[in-house]
Design a protein around this motif. Sequence first.
Motif, mmCIF file in Angstrom:
data_model
loop_
_atom_site.group_PDB
_atom_site.id
_atom_site.type_symbol
_atom_site.label_atom_id
_atom_site.label_comp_id
_atom_site.label_asym_id
_atom_site.label_seq_id
_atom_site.Cartn_x
_atom_site.Cartn_y
_atom_site.Cartn_z
ATOM 1 N N ARG A 19 -5.481 25.469 -1.730
ATOM 2 C CA ARG A 19 -6.326 24.575 -0.928
ATOM 3 C C ARG A 19 -6.171 23.149 -1.383
ATOM 4 O O ARG A 19 -5.953 22.871 -2.564
ATOM 5 C CB ARG A 19 -7.788 24.984 -1.068
ATOM 6 N N GLU A 20 -6.311 22.240 -0.436
ATOM 7 C CA GLU A 20 -6.232 20.805 -0.729
ATOM 8 C C GLU A 20 -7.429 20.378 -1.570
ATOM 9 O O GLU A 20 -8.562 20.739 -1.274
ATOM 10 C CB GLU A 20 -6.227 20.041 0.599
ATOM 11 N N THR A 21 -7.158 19.629 -2.635
ATOM 12 C CA THR A 21 -8.224 19.107 -3.494
ATOM 13 C C THR A 21 -8.270 17.597 -3.358
ATOM 14 O O THR A 21 -7.315 16.969 -2.921
ATOM 15 C CB THR A 21 -8.000 19.479 -4.965
ATOM 16 N N MET A 22 -9.353 17.023 -3.782
ATOM 17 C CA MET A 22 -9.514 15.571 -3.697
ATOM 18 C C MET A 22 -9.020 14.876 -4.942
ATOM 19 O O MET A 22 -8.867 15.340 -5.967
ATOM 20 C CB MET A 22 -10.969 15.201 -3.484
ATOM 21 N N MET A 71 0.853 -1.184 0.000
ATOM 22 C CA MET A 71 0.000 0.000 0.000
ATOM 23 C C MET A 71 0.891 1.238 0.000
ATOM 24 O O MET A 71 1.743 1.394 0.846
ATOM 25 C CB MET A 71 -0.893 -0.020 1.234
ATOM 26 N N GLY A 72 0.682 2.125 -0.985
ATOM 27 C CA GLY A 72 1.527 3.297 -1.140
ATOM 28 C C GLY A 72 1.041 4.490 -0.344
ATOM 29 O O GLY A 72 0.015 4.446 0.330
ATOM 30 N N VAL A 73 1.787 5.542 -0.448
ATOM 31 C CA VAL A 73 1.459 6.792 0.221
ATOM 32 C C VAL A 73 0.412 7.514 -0.607
ATOM 33 O O VAL A 73 0.553 7.659 -1.815
ATOM 34 C CB VAL A 73 2.730 7.657 0.373
ATOM 35 N N LYS A 74 -0.653 7.972 0.045
ATOM 36 C CA LYS A 74 -1.704 8.725 -0.645
ATOM 37 C C LYS A 74 -1.284 10.185 -0.740
ATOM 38 O O LYS A 74 -0.795 10.761 0.213
ATOM 39 C CB LYS A 74 -3.014 8.620 0.125
ATOM 40 N N LYS A 75 -1.474 10.777 -1.911
ATOM 41 C CA LYS A 75 -1.120 12.176 -2.140
ATOM 42 C C LYS A 75 -2.344 12.931 -2.620
ATOM 43 O O LYS A 75 -3.204 12.379 -3.296
ATOM 44 C CB LYS A 75 -0.013 12.278 -3.174
ATOM 45 N N VAL A 76 -2.403 14.208 -2.269
ATOM 46 C CA VAL A 76 -3.463 15.102 -2.736
ATOM 47 C C VAL A 76 -2.803 16.349 -3.310
ATOM 48 O O VAL A 76 -1.673 16.687 -2.966
ATOM 49 C CB VAL A 76 -4.444 15.491 -1.608
ATOM 50 N N ALA A 77 -3.499 17.026 -4.192
ATOM 51 C CA ALA A 77 -2.970 18.219 -4.845
ATOM 52 C C ALA A 77 -3.410 19.474 -4.107
ATOM 53 O O ALA A 77 -4.467 19.501 -3.480
ATOM 54 C CB ALA A 77 -3.447 18.273 -6.292
ATOM 55 N N LEU A 78 -2.584 20.514 -4.198
ATOM 56 C CA LEU A 78 -2.952 21.834 -3.701
ATOM 57 C C LEU A 78 -3.257 22.706 -4.913
ATOM 58 O O LEU A 78 -2.417 22.856 -5.796
ATOM 59 C CB LEU A 78 -1.809 22.460 -2.894
ATOM 60 N N ALA A 79 -4.474 23.254 -4.957
ATOM 61 C CA ALA A 79 -4.911 24.059 -6.090
ATOM 62 C C ALA A 79 -4.925 25.537 -5.710
ATOM 63 O O ALA A 79 -5.342 25.902 -4.602
ATOM 64 C CB ALA A 79 -6.298 23.640 -6.537
ATOM 65 N N TYR A 110 1.072 21.932 -6.482
ATOM 66 C CA TYR A 110 1.829 21.207 -5.469
ATOM 67 C C TYR A 110 1.127 19.912 -5.099
ATOM 68 O O TYR A 110 -0.099 19.809 -5.156
ATOM 69 C CB TYR A 110 1.980 22.062 -4.201
ATOM 70 N N MET A 111 1.930 18.905 -4.694
ATOM 71 C CA MET A 111 1.402 17.637 -4.188
ATOM 72 C C MET A 111 1.891 17.464 -2.750
ATOM 73 O O MET A 111 3.062 17.720 -2.455
ATOM 74 C CB MET A 111 1.914 16.459 -5.025
ATOM 75 N N VAL A 112 0.980 17.055 -1.851
ATOM 76 C CA VAL A 112 1.327 16.802 -0.453
ATOM 77 C C VAL A 112 0.771 15.446 -0.050
ATOM 78 O O VAL A 112 -0.168 14.938 -0.670
ATOM 79 C CB VAL A 112 0.767 17.899 0.491
ATOM 80 N N THR A 113 1.347 14.860 0.995
ATOM 81 C CA THR A 113 0.854 13.577 1.478
ATOM 82 C C THR A 113 -0.412 13.792 2.296
ATOM 83 O O THR A 113 -0.534 14.775 3.026
ATOM 84 C CB THR A 113 1.904 12.863 2.341
ATOM 85 N N LYS A 114 -1.344 12.877 2.163
ATOM 86 C CA LYS A 114 -2.600 12.948 2.908
ATOM 87 C C LYS A 114 -2.389 12.324 4.271
ATOM 88 O O LYS A 114 -1.927 11.200 4.384
ATOM 89 C CB LYS A 114 -3.697 12.210 2.158
ATOM 90 N N LYS A 115 -2.715 13.073 5.321
ATOM 91 C CA LYS A 115 -2.559 12.595 6.689
ATOM 92 C C LYS A 115 -3.942 12.329 7.273
ATOM 93 O O LYS A 115 -4.829 13.181 7.194
ATOM 94 C CB LYS A 115 -1.816 13.621 7.535
#
Length: 49
Positions: A46-49, A1-9, A18-23
């Motif tokens: 802002r963090e996007t889904m 299972m990999g690290v989930k990432k979300v984008a910043l828009a 930007y891409m950040v890890t989802k905590k």
Amino acid sequence: MGVKKVALACSVCASRNYMVTKKPERMERLEVKKYCSFCGHHTLHRETM
């Protein structure tokens, strides 16, 4: 299972810069002032889904 990432828009031009890890402990969306290369300014991202 990999690290989930979300984008910043960017809130101005809506480009996803930007891409950040989802905590899991973060309940609300992340909002950070970052530099947008498309706008050429520091804008709210802002963090996007």
